[in-house]
Motif scaffolding. Structure first.
Motif, mmCIF file in Angstrom:
data_model
loop_
_atom_site.group_PDB
_atom_site.id
_atom_site.type_symbol
_atom_site.label_atom_id
_atom_site.label_comp_id
_atom_site.label_asym_id
_atom_site.label_seq_id
_atom_site.Cartn_x
_atom_site.Cartn_y
_atom_site.Cartn_z
ATOM 1 N N VAL A 155 0.838 -1.197 0.000
ATOM 2 C CA VAL A 155 0.000 0.000 0.000
ATOM 3 C C VAL A 155 0.878 1.254 0.000
ATOM 4 C CG1 VAL A 155 -1.810 1.263 1.224
ATOM 5 C CG2 VAL A 155 -1.868 -1.238 1.155
ATOM 6 N N LEU A 156 1.925 1.221 0.828
ATOM 7 C CA LEU A 156 2.852 2.355 0.870
ATOM 8 C C LEU A 156 3.436 2.610 -0.514
ATOM 9 C CD1 LEU A 156 4.827 1.771 4.209
ATOM 10 C CD2 LEU A 156 3.251 3.659 3.681
ATOM 11 N N GLN A 157 3.856 1.510 -1.137
ATOM 12 C CA GLN A 157 4.504 1.643 -2.441
ATOM 13 C C GLN A 157 3.550 2.254 -3.481
ATOM 14 O OE1 GLN A 157 6.286 -2.057 -3.474
ATOM 15 N NE2 GLN A 157 7.593 -1.163 -5.081
ATOM 16 N N SER A 158 2.266 1.950 -3.343
ATOM 17 C CA SER A 158 1.344 2.467 -4.351
ATOM 18 C C SER A 158 0.945 3.918 -4.073
ATOM 19 C CB SER A 158 0.120 1.547 -4.468
ATOM 20 O OG SER A 158 -1.000 2.052 -3.814
ATOM 21 N N LEU A 159 1.200 4.403 -2.837
ATOM 22 C CA LEU A 159 0.805 5.778 -2.490
ATOM 23 C C LEU A 159 1.959 6.763 -2.506
ATOM 24 C CD1 LEU A 159 -1.527 5.040 0.562
ATOM 25 C CD2 LEU A 159 -2.244 5.934 -1.670
ATOM 26 N N GLU A 160 3.149 6.274 -2.122
ATOM 27 C CA GLU A 160 4.244 7.208 -1.839
ATOM 28 C C GLU A 160 4.710 8.039 -3.031
ATOM 29 O OE1 GLU A 160 6.898 4.759 0.474
ATOM 30 O OE2 GLU A 160 6.278 5.739 2.332
ATOM 31 N N PRO A 161 4.563 7.527 -4.246
ATOM 32 C CA PRO A 161 4.950 8.415 -5.346
ATOM 33 C C PRO A 161 4.098 9.689 -5.403
ATOM 34 C CG PRO A 161 4.699 6.151 -6.124
ATOM 35 C CD PRO A 161 4.188 6.181 -4.726
ATOM 36 N N SER A 162 2.862 9.630 -4.923
ATOM 37 C CA SER A 162 1.957 10.767 -5.104
ATOM 38 C C SER A 162 1.665 11.562 -3.840
ATOM 39 C CB SER A 162 0.612 10.283 -5.669
ATOM 40 O OG SER A 162 0.788 9.304 -6.653
ATOM 41 N N PHE A 163 1.887 10.981 -2.653
ATOM 42 C CA PHE A 163 1.470 11.651 -1.419
ATOM 43 C C PHE A 163 2.517 11.486 -0.328
ATOM 44 C CE2 PHE A 163 -2.442 10.244 -3.528
ATOM 45 C CZ PHE A 163 -3.195 11.417 -3.533
ATOM 46 N N PRO A 164 2.614 12.455 0.592
ATOM 47 C CA PRO A 164 3.369 12.206 1.823
ATOM 48 C C PRO A 164 2.551 11.244 2.690
ATOM 49 C CG PRO A 164 2.741 14.546 1.633
ATOM 50 C CD PRO A 164 2.016 13.807 0.563
ATOM 51 N N VAL A 165 3.152 10.134 3.097
ATOM 52 C CA VAL A 165 2.411 9.110 3.850
ATOM 53 C C VAL A 165 3.083 8.819 5.195
ATOM 54 C CG1 VAL A 165 1.400 6.795 3.748
ATOM 55 C CG2 VAL A 165 1.839 8.036 1.629
ATOM 56 N N ASN A 166 2.289 8.806 6.267
ATOM 57 C CA ASN A 166 2.741 8.299 7.558
ATOM 58 C C ASN A 166 1.860 7.115 7.933
ATOM 59 O OD1 ASN A 166 3.445 11.312 7.622
ATOM 60 N ND2 ASN A 166 4.593 10.520 9.371
ATOM 61 N N TYR A 167 2.296 6.331 8.915
ATOM 62 C CA TYR A 167 1.427 5.232 9.351
ATOM 63 C C TYR A 167 1.667 4.899 10.813
ATOM 64 C CZ TYR A 167 5.535 2.254 8.823
ATOM 65 O OH TYR A 167 6.786 1.707 8.942
ATOM 66 N N THR A 168 0.723 4.162 11.385
ATOM 67 C CA THR A 168 0.906 3.641 12.730
ATOM 68 C C THR A 168 0.389 2.209 12.760
ATOM 69 O OG1 THR A 168 0.647 4.090 15.093
ATOM 70 C CG2 THR A 168 -1.319 4.334 13.746
ATOM 71 N N VAL A 169 1.008 1.395 13.626
ATOM 72 C CA VAL A 169 0.638 -0.018 13.730
ATOM 73 C C VAL A 169 0.168 -0.280 15.154
ATOM 74 C CG1 VAL A 169 1.452 -2.392 13.510
ATOM 75 C CG2 VAL A 169 2.411 -0.597 12.027
ATOM 76 N N VAL A 170 -1.068 -0.742 15.320
ATOM 77 C CA VAL A 170 -1.563 -1.069 16.658
ATOM 78 C C VAL A 170 -1.500 -2.587 16.838
ATOM 79 C CG1 VAL A 170 -3.087 0.945 16.706
ATOM 80 C CG2 VAL A 170 -3.998 -1.250 15.945
ATOM 81 N N PRO A 171 -1.413 -3.062 18.085
ATOM 82 C CA PRO A 171 -1.417 -4.511 18.300
ATOM 83 C C PRO A 171 -2.700 -5.130 17.745
ATOM 84 C CG PRO A 171 -0.823 -3.360 20.334
ATOM 85 C CD PRO A 171 -1.278 -2.310 19.370
ATOM 86 N N ALA A 172 -2.592 -6.281 17.075
ATOM 87 C CA ALA A 172 -3.786 -6.970 16.570
ATOM 88 C C ALA A 172 -4.660 -7.367 17.751
ATOM 89 C CB ALA A 172 -3.366 -8.201 15.775
ATOM 90 N N GLY A 173 -5.969 -7.400 17.538
ATOM 91 C CA GLY A 173 -6.878 -7.844 18.603
ATOM 92 C C GLY A 173 -7.776 -6.742 19.102
ATOM 93 N N GLU A 174 -8.908 -7.162 19.627
ATOM 94 C CA GLU A 174 -9.975 -6.254 20.050
ATOM 95 C C GLU A 174 -9.521 -5.246 21.111
ATOM 96 O OE1 GLU A 174 -12.874 -6.335 18.502
ATOM 97 O OE2 GLU A 174 -14.168 -5.141 19.813
ATOM 98 N N SER A 175 -8.485 -5.600 21.877
ATOM 99 C CA SER A 175 -8.094 -4.701 22.976
ATOM 100 C C SER A 175 -7.524 -3.378 22.450
ATOM 101 C CB SER A 175 -7.091 -5.382 23.905
ATOM 102 O OG SER A 175 -5.922 -5.665 23.171
ATOM 103 N N SER A 176 -7.180 -3.321 21.155
ATOM 104 C CA SER A 176 -6.716 -2.035 20.609
ATOM 105 C C SER A 176 -7.865 -1.062 20.330
ATOM 106 C CB SER A 176 -5.919 -2.264 19.320
ATOM 107 O OG SER A 176 -4.643 -2.775 19.631
ATOM 108 N N LYS A 177 -9.090 -1.535 20.407
ATOM 109 C CA LYS A 177 -10.225 -0.631 20.189
ATOM 110 C C LYS A 177 -10.572 0.100 21.489
ATOM 111 C CE LYS A 177 -14.257 -1.562 18.222
ATOM 112 N NZ LYS A 177 -15.372 -2.349 17.607
ATOM 113 N N SER A 178 -9.547 0.651 22.142
ATOM 114 C CA SER A 178 -9.743 1.274 23.453
ATOM 115 C C SER A 178 -9.585 2.779 23.374
ATOM 116 C CB SER A 178 -8.699 0.737 24.431
ATOM 117 O OG SER A 178 -7.418 1.221 24.052
ATOM 118 N N ALA A 179 -10.077 3.468 24.394
ATOM 119 C CA ALA A 179 -9.929 4.919 24.465
ATOM 120 C C ALA A 179 -8.448 5.319 24.497
ATOM 121 C CB ALA A 179 -10.654 5.458 25.699
ATOM 122 N N ARG A 180 -7.641 4.508 25.173
ATOM 123 C CA ARG A 180 -6.204 4.779 25.294
ATOM 124 C C ARG A 180 -5.524 4.770 23.910
ATOM 125 N NH1 ARG A 180 -3.886 7.386 28.508
ATOM 126 N NH2 ARG A 180 -2.889 8.213 26.677
#
Lengths: 360, 360
Positions: free
Chosen positions: B52-77
């Motif tokens: 996905v990065l490779q298909s976007l980076e030629p045209s846009f400035p891209v940042n990203y973040t990776v959250v732990p897999a699993g339902e517990s990442s759907k938290s307010a924190r």
């Protein structure tokens, strides 16, 4: 009682303005809500919460919460705690939230309503003059340590119930703050509205009829604009007249040094100055300046204030796009327009403006 | 590539389904966004983020973040931390958020997009079969310790880009979970759709054409319903077919014991059982039961499971109104209807149902 209707993409709501409305809340609630939850702050609670409770409790189960007065309650922490209270009070999708207080309470309670169970109904009960502005238009938000109102939604209320009795207990500084936004509404609207405001003397007790008239007309200006541009992609920006420098001053001086409206008042003076230069026209700079002085608005800024810092902050403004500062200017009184101003021009005008404020 | 258009009260977006779409992201982005921020999880990152990065980076400035897999990442924190990252990455109102992952990532990233600066654009890139459901319809949310999805919004994406290649890497348990929602879409829609699904064998590698066809038709059912009732005041409730008992089982057994779809599968069986009793009709209970067995869905529940607890949880369901349990039933296959079921009836039917599941 006066009433203004506001149409949004998702609903239509009435702004009702009059004395004693807090005793007649059942008039404004036309659904059989399962529960009502009132959010207010520590200043408003002792003054008006008992009246509102009394007018609701015969018909509805009511719970409430009281947050500390002041901008610091518009935080993620307080927001999350209220959501927890709302859940524990047993609210469901058929419940109602009431925001009883100034702009801080309206923004916070509105964001709770916007996001609890993906959105439940809420009613704004503004208790300050400044909130005539924030309670209409559906903007709700909380603050992030990195900036004000960075977390929020567009989420219109079901009704705005504006009991003008509650405006007689607010301190002079808050009256000034609120009137600055009424002045703003007049400057982006027309000359006669500004001429009426010019006659008011904020240092004396406010006359109910005059105040209601000014609030009514201010809200009408705002309502007309947000109906045309609910999500601020276009003309809603005109409501930022005076706010570009205003916001920069608030954050540069530290929040609380000037009230929001006091900062906007200085911002409007500057926006008029820039407009005169940009459009080679003459605007009522002098009459606004004198009205502000007469009503004891703080005008002189500390001589240490740094022009480059202010300009950098004006660029960081949430509404800023691209590199140069965007400002709402006036071609004529009542003819707002958004313009890009080059740094070079802006620095010169701002330095001159700040010197003039000190000299007077 | 197939495409379905979904109309909402505020926009219209396309759901595009096909192989290799992650390599062609620029096709789906038709504005000059100032920045793009991708939110993904630790399972999806190594597999698809680089593409996905490779298909976007030629045209846009891209940042990203990776959250732990699993339902517990759907938290307010986690939500608040992402908002902070988004601010620090310099996103503004003209930026885009991309949700790359399953339902958890879509819900979380969607809620970030819905609330950052009162809402910025976002694109859903679902990578599970289950997310064919959650990525369409505009529901976004995070969890509260007191319950799932209690904090959220209705906030439609700008586009859903569904690269079916990404579905071949998900584990069998997740394939079953996702297919249960396709089955649900067939049962509330029509017999021919269910008869087609009946032929699928989830224990063998999925055939691209068959999978795309099922996803396409499932999304069409969902899109039709959410277009008619975006905010779930009415017929959108039909999408909860199988979910009343399903949600109760998930929370009673503890999240993670059954996948969402596996719990919904048992919930659908029960909803069919109740429908047959309520409407004195016959429905394809047996054929669903056998399909579930053939595809190794867990069906027998622990004999210790408590019927009263389950019924109390069914009453606490976010969609519950008033005192008795509301369930989506079927008059006939393809004819859903919401009904109130008395406790007395429900207890009898549920006890009988649970006994039957154990016996088989």
């Amino acid at each position: 009682m006066d009433s203004i209707s506001v149409k949004t993409s998702t609903n239509e709501y009435a702004v009702s303005i009059g004395p004693g409305l807090r005793f007649q809340m059942e008039r404004f609630i036309n659904k059989s809500y399962s529960k009502i939850f009132i959010i207010t702050d520590s200043n408003v609670e002792p003054l008006y919460l008992p009246d509102v409770l009394q007018s609701l409790e015969p018909s509805f189960p009511v719970n409430y919460t009281v947050v500390p007065a002041g901008e610091s309650s518009k935080s993620a922490r307080v927001y999350f705690d209220i959501i927890t209270e709302v859940i524990q009070s047993g609210l469901d999708r058929d419940s109602l939230i009431i925001a009883l207080g100034g702009g801080m309470v309206g923004d916070l309670a509105g964001f709770v309503a916007a996001t609890f169970m993906r959105g439940i109904d809420f009613i704004q009960m503004p208790t300050t003059i400044l909130a005539h502005d924030s309670s209409v238009g559906g903007k709700v938000a909380i603050n992030h340590p990195e900036g004000k109102n960075l977390i929020g939604s567009f989420y219109p209320p079901q009704a705005v119930v504006y009991d003008v009795d509650t405006l007689h207990t607010i301190p002079l500084m808050e009256i000034r703050s609120g009137y600055a936004e009424i002045v703003k509404h007049s400057f982006i609207h027309d000359q006669p509205f500004w001429e009426d405001i010019e006659e008011v003397d904020l240092t004396k007790p406010l006359l109910d009829d005059q105040l209601m008239n000014h609030l009514f007309r201010g809200i009408q200006v705002k309502a007309n604009i947000v109906e045309l541009d609910e999500k601020e992609s276009n003309i809603r920006q005109y409501l930022n007249f005076g706010h570009t420098l205003g916001h920069a001053l608030e954050s540069e001086l530290g929040y609380g040094k000037l009230t929001h409206g006091e900062a906007v008042a200085i911002g409007m003076l500057f926006a008029i100055k820039v407009s005169e230069a940009h459009f080679h026209t003459e605007l009522p700079y002098q009459s606004l300046f004198e009205w502000l002085k007469r009503n004891h608005y703080p005008i002189a800024l500390p001589p240490t204030i740094n022009v480059n810092n202010l300009i950098n902050r004006m660029k960081k403004d949430k509404k800023a796009k691209k590199q140069s500062v965007q400002m709402v200017l006036l071609r004529e009184l009542g003819e707002p327009i958004t313009e890009s101003i080059e740094d070079f021009t802006l620095i010169g005008l701002l330095e001159q403006f700040l010197r003039e404020l000190v000299d007077r």
